[in-house]
Design an enzyme around this catalytic site. Sequence first.
Site, PDB file in Angstrom:
ATOM      1  N   HIS A 105       0.827  -0.685   0.360  1.00 52.70           N
ATOM      2  CA  HIS A 105      -0.197  -0.099  -0.054  1.00 52.70           C
ATOM      3  C   HIS A 105       0.855   1.137  -0.109  1.00 52.70           C
ATOM      4  O   HIS A 105       0.538   1.866   0.606  1.00 52.70           O
ATOM      5  CB  HIS A 105      -1.093   0.045   1.088  1.00 52.70           C
ATOM      6  CG  HIS A 105      -2.093  -0.936   1.137  1.00 52.70           C
ATOM      7  ND1 HIS A 105      -2.382  -1.609  -0.064  1.00 52.70           N
ATOM      8  CD2 HIS A 105      -2.575  -1.663   2.115  1.00 52.70           C
ATOM      9  CE1 HIS A 105      -3.376  -2.276  -0.155  1.00 52.70           C
ATOM     10  NE2 HIS A 105      -3.457  -2.579   1.504  1.00 52.70           N
ATOM     11  N   HIS A 179      -9.669   2.365   0.474  1.00 51.53           N
ATOM     12  CA  HIS A 179      -9.322   1.302   1.592  1.00 51.53           C
ATOM     13  C   HIS A 179     -10.700   1.195   2.798  1.00 51.53           C
ATOM     14  O   HIS A 179     -10.263   0.504   3.920  1.00 51.53           O
ATOM     15  CB  HIS A 179      -8.505   0.884   2.343  1.00 51.53           C
ATOM     16  CG  HIS A 179      -7.491  -0.287   2.663  1.00 51.53           C
ATOM     17  ND1 HIS A 179      -7.824  -1.386   3.226  1.00 51.53           N
ATOM     18  CD2 HIS A 179      -6.689  -1.270   1.769  1.00 51.53           C
ATOM     19  CE1 HIS A 179      -8.154  -2.217   3.157  1.00 51.53           C
ATOM     20  NE2 HIS A 179      -7.170  -2.432   2.744  1.00 51.53           N
ATOM     21  N   GLU A 313     -11.601  -3.278  -2.831  1.00 56.53           N
ATOM     22  CA  GLU A 313     -10.505  -2.089  -3.068  1.00 56.53           C
ATOM     23  C   GLU A 313     -10.371  -1.754  -5.062  1.00 56.53           C
ATOM     24  O   GLU A 313      -9.725  -3.052  -5.100  1.00 56.53           O
ATOM     25  CB  GLU A 313      -9.150  -2.779  -2.513  1.00 56.53           C
ATOM     26  CG  GLU A 313      -9.314  -2.437  -1.082  1.00 56.53           C
ATOM     27  CD  GLU A 313      -8.727  -3.356  -0.116  1.00 56.53           C
ATOM     28  OE1 GLU A 313      -7.444  -3.239  -0.645  1.00 56.53           O
ATOM     29  OE2 GLU A 313      -8.793  -4.177   0.331  1.00 56.53           O
TER      30      GLU A 313
HETATM   31  C1  FUC Z   1      -5.829  -5.481   2.449  1.00 53.57           C
HETATM   32  C2  FUC Z   1      -4.776  -6.998   1.716  1.00 53.57           C
HETATM   33  C3  FUC Z   1      -3.673  -7.107   2.978  1.00 53.57           C
HETATM   34  C4  FUC Z   1      -3.346  -6.030   4.097  1.00 53.57           C
HETATM   35  C5  FUC Z   1      -4.611  -4.511   4.223  1.00 53.57           C
HETATM   36  C6  FUC Z   1      -4.739  -4.450   5.331  1.00 53.57           C
HETATM   37  O1  FUC Z   1      -5.793  -4.252   0.418  1.00 53.57           O
HETATM   38  O2  FUC Z   1      -4.962  -6.887   0.647  1.00 53.57           O
HETATM   39  O3  FUC Z   1      -3.603  -8.795   3.082  1.00 53.57           O
HETATM   40  O4  FUC Z   1      -3.843  -7.016   5.494  1.00 53.57           O
HETATM   41  O5  FUC Z   1      -5.477  -4.982   3.554  1.00 53.57           O
END
Ligand code: FUC
Length: 349
Positions: A105, A179, A313
């Site tokens: 990320h 997210h 996402e």
């Molecule tokens: C998501 C996942 C990951 C990670 C994160 C907090 O995007 O793809 O595995 O743990 O979030």
Amino acid sequence: MKIEKKVFGELNGEKVYSFTLENRNGMKVSCITLGCIITDVIVPDKNGKLENVVLGFDNVESYIKDSPYFGAVCGRVAGRISNGQFELDGQIYELPKNDANNHLHGGPEAFDKKLWDAQEINVIDAVGVEFSYVSKDGENGYPGNLSVRITYTLNEQNELSITYHATTDKKTIVNLTNHSYFNLSGDLKDDILSHKLQVKSSEILELNANVVPTGKFMNVTNSPFDFNTGKKIEEAISSTHEQIQLVGQGVDHPFLLDDHQNEEIVLIDEKSGRKLIVETDQQSVVIYTSNMLEEPFDIRGTKARRYMGVCLETQGLPDSINHPKFSPCILDTGEEYKTSTTYRFNVLK
Ligand code: FUC
């Protein structure tokens, strides 16, 4: 429609502001200048009861200390970059590793931890906020000064739209997402196991034990990853399928979308009657059922636990820069990165 701006807190002596967008149905979306984080999405259930349907905190400290990217924008590149390394035009770029041997990320102190500039948007049929940030050449190892603009708008149709724009002064890579962890039960009454999920997707990316794509596409037919006709999330994650077990008994996979701007992702909680429809121009959606959400922290008074939220996402394929078969997430000078996703909240009739 209205916008309310407040001080949310402080980070290193600088003020963090929150903006609450509200429409005539009472739907409210709150977001802050830290990480463009969406802290609250308040929508009615089938009886008109207004409750929050995303995971979030009410203070800056928790976002800095505990947050597994709750509501934040992930960038420059969402997901994992294997071995924290990629090659662009013959040059090898080394990125900081913040997830075992991978870069995740956008790395440490990435877009989710930055303070963004914010401008209110007030147009005839919508209110919103435009966030902007310039990521300097070399920040977290990436080339090029990247200028990013992200808008959140809310309209009277209970639609929250996110648009992402970016330009660069040197060839680079970019893949942005939001997210948010959704939980339609309202104010975290239940977990998301009984939520019904429908996704128009016939292929996912296979992952390895480090949750990085192996490069193989996997057809979902006869697998727990077939959400085409809609099913409860628990049906998928109770499976003994090795891909479900590999990511901590859940889903954490990129789904290639077969359709766009046509109700391609639908999440329903029958008990509350809430329905979320996600439409995007993005190639895929990484669906994460919060399998790793076990940290010892509270989410507004409720202990964090697995399966409390589901992340949808929307993005380009993760680690695409290291897989010649995936569409690359390269942005060159003179080009504009431009993508959008809409989250429409309804109730079941
Ligand atoms: C998501 C996942 C990951 C990670 C994160 C907090 O995007 O793809 O595995 O743990 O979030």
